[in-house]
Design a protein around this motif. Sequence first.
Motif, PDB file in Angstrom:
ATOM      1  N   ASP A 152      -8.985   2.702   6.910  1.00 55.51           N
ATOM      2  CA  ASP A 152      -8.962   2.167   5.597  1.00 55.51           C
ATOM      3  C   ASP A 152      -7.718   1.600   5.249  1.00 55.51           C
ATOM      4  O   ASP A 152      -7.583   0.698   4.233  1.00 55.51           O
ATOM      5  CB  ASP A 152      -9.804   2.640   4.804  1.00 55.51           C
ATOM      6  CG  ASP A 152     -11.193   2.825   5.157  1.00 55.51           C
ATOM      7  OD1 ASP A 152     -11.872   1.943   5.726  1.00 55.51           O
ATOM      8  OD2 ASP A 152     -11.711   3.906   4.638  1.00 55.51           O
ATOM      9  N   ASN A 198      -2.802  -1.288   8.884  1.00 57.90           N
ATOM     10  CA  ASN A 198      -2.446  -2.895   8.685  1.00 57.90           C
ATOM     11  C   ASN A 198      -3.739  -3.436   9.229  1.00 57.90           C
ATOM     12  O   ASN A 198      -4.407  -3.288  10.304  1.00 57.90           O
ATOM     13  CB  ASN A 198      -1.634  -2.936   9.765  1.00 57.90           C
ATOM     14  CG  ASN A 198      -0.857  -4.324   9.819  1.00 57.90           C
ATOM     15  OD1 ASN A 198      -1.700  -5.493   9.390  1.00 57.90           O
ATOM     16  ND2 ASN A 198       0.031  -4.399  10.097  1.00 57.90           N
ATOM     17  N   PRO A 199      -4.474  -4.148   8.143  1.00 51.36           N
ATOM     18  CA  PRO A 199      -5.421  -5.042   8.367  1.00 51.36           C
ATOM     19  C   PRO A 199      -5.399  -6.001   9.603  1.00 51.36           C
ATOM     20  O   PRO A 199      -6.543  -6.221  10.245  1.00 51.36           O
ATOM     21  CB  PRO A 199      -5.935  -5.669   7.011  1.00 51.36           C
ATOM     22  CG  PRO A 199      -4.493  -5.673   6.473  1.00 51.36           C
ATOM     23  CD  PRO A 199      -3.874  -4.467   7.011  1.00 51.36           C
ATOM     24  N   THR A 200      -4.313  -6.453   9.812  1.00 56.20           N
ATOM     25  CA  THR A 200      -4.261  -7.544  10.920  1.00 56.20           C
ATOM     26  C   THR A 200      -4.253  -7.068  12.306  1.00 56.20           C
ATOM     27  O   THR A 200      -4.994  -7.575  13.163  1.00 56.20           O
ATOM     28  CB  THR A 200      -2.784  -8.353  10.758  1.00 56.20           C
ATOM     29  OG1 THR A 200      -1.765  -7.412  10.974  1.00 56.20           O
ATOM     30  CG2 THR A 200      -2.803  -9.157   9.441  1.00 56.20           C
ATOM     31  N   LYS A 204      -6.253  -4.507  12.913  1.00 55.76           N
ATOM     32  CA  LYS A 204      -7.742  -4.193  13.084  1.00 55.76           C
ATOM     33  C   LYS A 204      -8.410  -5.466  13.670  1.00 55.76           C
ATOM     34  O   LYS A 204      -9.467  -5.402  14.559  1.00 55.76           O
ATOM     35  CB  LYS A 204      -8.375  -4.031  11.643  1.00 55.76           C
ATOM     36  CG  LYS A 204      -8.255  -2.196  11.509  1.00 55.76           C
ATOM     37  CD  LYS A 204      -9.034  -1.927  10.350  1.00 55.76           C
ATOM     38  CE  LYS A 204      -8.367  -2.046   8.970  1.00 55.76           C
ATOM     39  NZ  LYS A 204      -9.208  -1.246   7.824  1.00 55.76           N
ATOM     40  N   LYS A 205      -7.818  -6.623  13.375  1.00 52.69           N
ATOM     41  CA  LYS A 205      -8.678  -7.907  13.663  1.00 52.69           C
ATOM     42  C   LYS A 205      -8.193  -8.304  15.328  1.00 52.69           C
ATOM     43  O   LYS A 205      -8.658  -9.095  15.787  1.00 52.69           O
ATOM     44  CB  LYS A 205      -7.933  -8.923  12.887  1.00 52.69           C
ATOM     45  CG  LYS A 205      -8.590  -9.134  11.615  1.00 52.69           C
ATOM     46  CD  LYS A 205      -8.456 -10.256  10.834  1.00 52.69           C
ATOM     47  CE  LYS A 205      -8.534 -10.131   9.105  1.00 52.69           C
ATOM     48  NZ  LYS A 205      -7.611 -10.636   8.504  1.00 52.69           N
ATOM     49  N   CYS A 221       0.590  -2.295   4.962  1.00 55.96           N
ATOM     50  CA  CYS A 221      -0.522  -2.843   4.459  1.00 55.96           C
ATOM     51  C   CYS A 221      -0.432  -3.278   2.847  1.00 55.96           C
ATOM     52  O   CYS A 221       0.910  -2.733   2.313  1.00 55.96           O
ATOM     53  CB  CYS A 221      -1.842  -2.043   4.516  1.00 55.96           C
ATOM     54  SG  CYS A 221      -1.816  -0.571   3.649  1.00 55.96           S
TER      55      CYS A 221
END
Lengths: 488, 488
Positions: A16, A19-21, A23-24, B165
């Motif tokens: 959570d 780095n959210p990018t 995860k994509k 993030c």
Amino acid sequence: MTENGVMSRAKVLTIDTMNPTVKKVEYAVRGPIVQRAVELERELSEGMKKPFAEVIRANIGDAHAMGQQPITFFRQVLALCSYPELLSDNTFPEDAKSRACRILQSCGGNSLGAYSASQGIDSVRHDVARYIERRDGGVPCDPDDIYLTTGASDGIVTMLKLLVCGEGAGRTGVMISIPQYPLYSAALAELGAVQINYYLNEEKCWSLDISELQRALDEARRYCNPRALCIINPGNPTGQVQSRECIEDVIRFAAKERLFLMADEVYQDNVYADGCQFHSFKKVLFEMGPEYSETVELASFHSTSKCYMGECGFRGGYMEIINMDEEVKAQLTKLLSVRLCPPVPGQALMDLVVNPPRPGEPSYDSFIKERTATLSALAEKAKLTEQVLNTVQGISCNPVQGAMYSFPRITIPDKAINEATDQGQLPDMFYCMKMLEETGICLVPGSGFGQKDGTYHFRMTILPPRDKLKILLNKVKEFHQKFTQQYS
Amino acid sequence: MTENGVMSRAKVLTIDTMNPTVKKVEYAVRGPIVQRAVELERELSEGMKKPFAEVIRANIGDAHAMGQQPITFFRQVLALCSYPELLSDNTFPEDAKSRACRILQSCGGNSLGAYSASQGIDSVRHDVARYIERRDGGVPCDPDDIYLTTGASDGIVTMLKLLVCGEGAGRTGVMISIPQYPLYSAALAELGAVQINYYLNEEKCWSLDISELQRALDEARRYCNPRALCIINPGNPTGQVQSRECIEDVIRFAAKERLFLMADEVYQDNVYADGCQFHSFKKVLFEMGPEYSETVELASFHSTSKCYMGECGFRGGYMEIINMDEEVKAQLTKLLSVRLCPPVPGQALMDLVVNPPRPGEPSYDSFIKERTATLSALAEKAKLTEQVLNTVQGISCNPVQGAMYSFPRITIPDKAINEATDQGQLPDMFYCMKMLEETGICLVPGSGFGQKDGTYHFRMTILPPRDKLKILLNKVKEFHQKFTQQYS
């Protein structure tokens, strides 16, 4: 803290809070199917019973892993460069020795162990430029436009990185073919750029229609700022070879719409079909005259990993950059300097690829013989693959004109689609996973590359040795028939 | 369009429309000074008259380029792996052959040309784990925690990428030492993370004070979300070796403040000063008991580029990751798979570094002799550098306890500072550029690494051969005296 005071400290980095990018990012070529293949290999080696004796990996263009032999001359020179004491060994041919000396003389301290310039070794970049000039019938190439890279992937990601800017509807959009090689979608996800899909025409042997480019671009302009157009030729995963006319049209389109062109040409020697020929974007661009050759920005990519050499492990590659703004070029060189340099053995290998033995040199004949044997075998396997797959009802396969893959369309019965959906799986993933479990054959589902809604495919390499490829194709055939029966 | 209709099409990619984070990247180790050095070398080779006969590059830790010889055994094995025909050559020692066979057996198709697993070759990761266990007096190491990398830089950038993030005051902050190795600032700029500076204590031999960590952290919490703490030990550019006590304090601080620890330990064999010893963060962490060893998240980095081997060009390295969340680990593996694998020759070399010849094996004696000779020479040069520089009025130099650099403080007269400022240059850049033009010596200004306001330094490697190093040090001495006189 728990009562014992230990181990309850929350982690800094969790799913959570990462780095959210990242995860994509998705990369099907080494996704869940391949992880399961690795497990199955382990289970087999531990003596577990399976309906097959070995896992056959047709998921990745990894020629040596499938038994292709390296080019002797290349490896001789690499051995000489690695351990220059061998230069006094009389068993090595003279041209291998002189080539090794030349490479070592351009290395700091005459060692592969020194850093090179960040853009790559000067003499290698010069050799690349001369190779491109020969390949393109004399169209000039400036060594300053050549950047050596860590495989082609590194160059592609670096170029995309330069192109990304803006926010919201101003965010950089990049056009990629569907089906595509998932390095592109992965890099765009990581960089937070917008992926603009244009669909190849399966009915016309995966050709590229300008009207489809226009449709995709016009739609994308509503929500992002399209700035680049990526082409893979010969195609991965689709194996088509583009006509010269098509390349001209693409260049005209890029010029008209102001798009930076990225031409992934790592399969430039892998052309098998009669009447097909590789045309580099660079050559076509220059033959279209100054209106194009002096304005269209183009980056093209090559690699040591494919073609007849298949040297993936060395991570060698180069990119040629045409008409790039000088200030941006300086920024590119600066950016590359942070990682110091591409691997020097890979640079040495790239040098050999662009400067192989010449007629009259001692290694010339064996080099030509080895190269021809590999390319002929690939051509034969390309044909075989197309032929056998097209004998199966429910599988239809375009000619494998080039590259190393076939991307056949498969019919999946509704009952199977429903069962997959119930299990939360994509139908082609369900199909490929079942094939792996039942036959040991490891393919990649078409959904990992992108495909038109409601169509299903898989990507299969043509790399296994002829006999193994025959077995594999027959197993695919049997599996497909059984699968179709089971779910009818 | 201009009247002739050509060449006026605006470029897609310009300095104003390129990725703004890339523009912020700086990397002094290969910055303007080095570009000028390259020009000077070219001018010299073209016969242009200069006040010096050669450029001496002391700007980068590039051992082979400065004449250091590779370890014979390593290069023998690499030659055997590159060209396995040599396995039947009787001039190679048996242990080199058996090591080559073992490496090839773990490669796809027994070839360095096949892709490896994205995390690196299994057997190499096992060997790395055993090396770490030996190094750390038996503290266990799980091969699943080992990731092979393209040099240490690649691992460091990848870990930072995972950590970034958030936006605004929630943006990830990363603590780095000042002076630092500019890979860190470059990566943070590119990732858009917040760089949090903590200052090393020059007066106490560049030691790390926890109170300074606390000050930096507390200030940073006002404007970002500090999540990671980077340590370079032995230090680059400052050459200090941290005490065990200091490492314990850092670990306690990271635990208390919930920071992910990143330990850059690429100089772990480069320790010269009496009383100094390398302590790995991993070992200290585990000896502090489960309260720490089971909770503190740590990534440590190693490389083939430094120590006694200095094999920079192969871009080999590994990272060990402790206490990482399992889901994040899966994301890491996925991210790495996009780039397919680190260069396989570099992985092979890393294997040799962690698994060198053992007592009783044919190559053991020569290996020890070569390793000892290199490390002793470095120790001697470390001392020489400190001694000579400290004889110069206006230069003061801490002991070079480890790594490959000295980072002396220099006094720059006000008049020089003013002239530099008038020319829009930083004073230490002005100083180093002048030194390069007058003496041919290429150093990196302290401003490229960071330094306390109002202080000036340069980084100089201790790598040139002893005789050349003496010449270099004397030239620095003369230059500094002349410079001081000129601007007094």
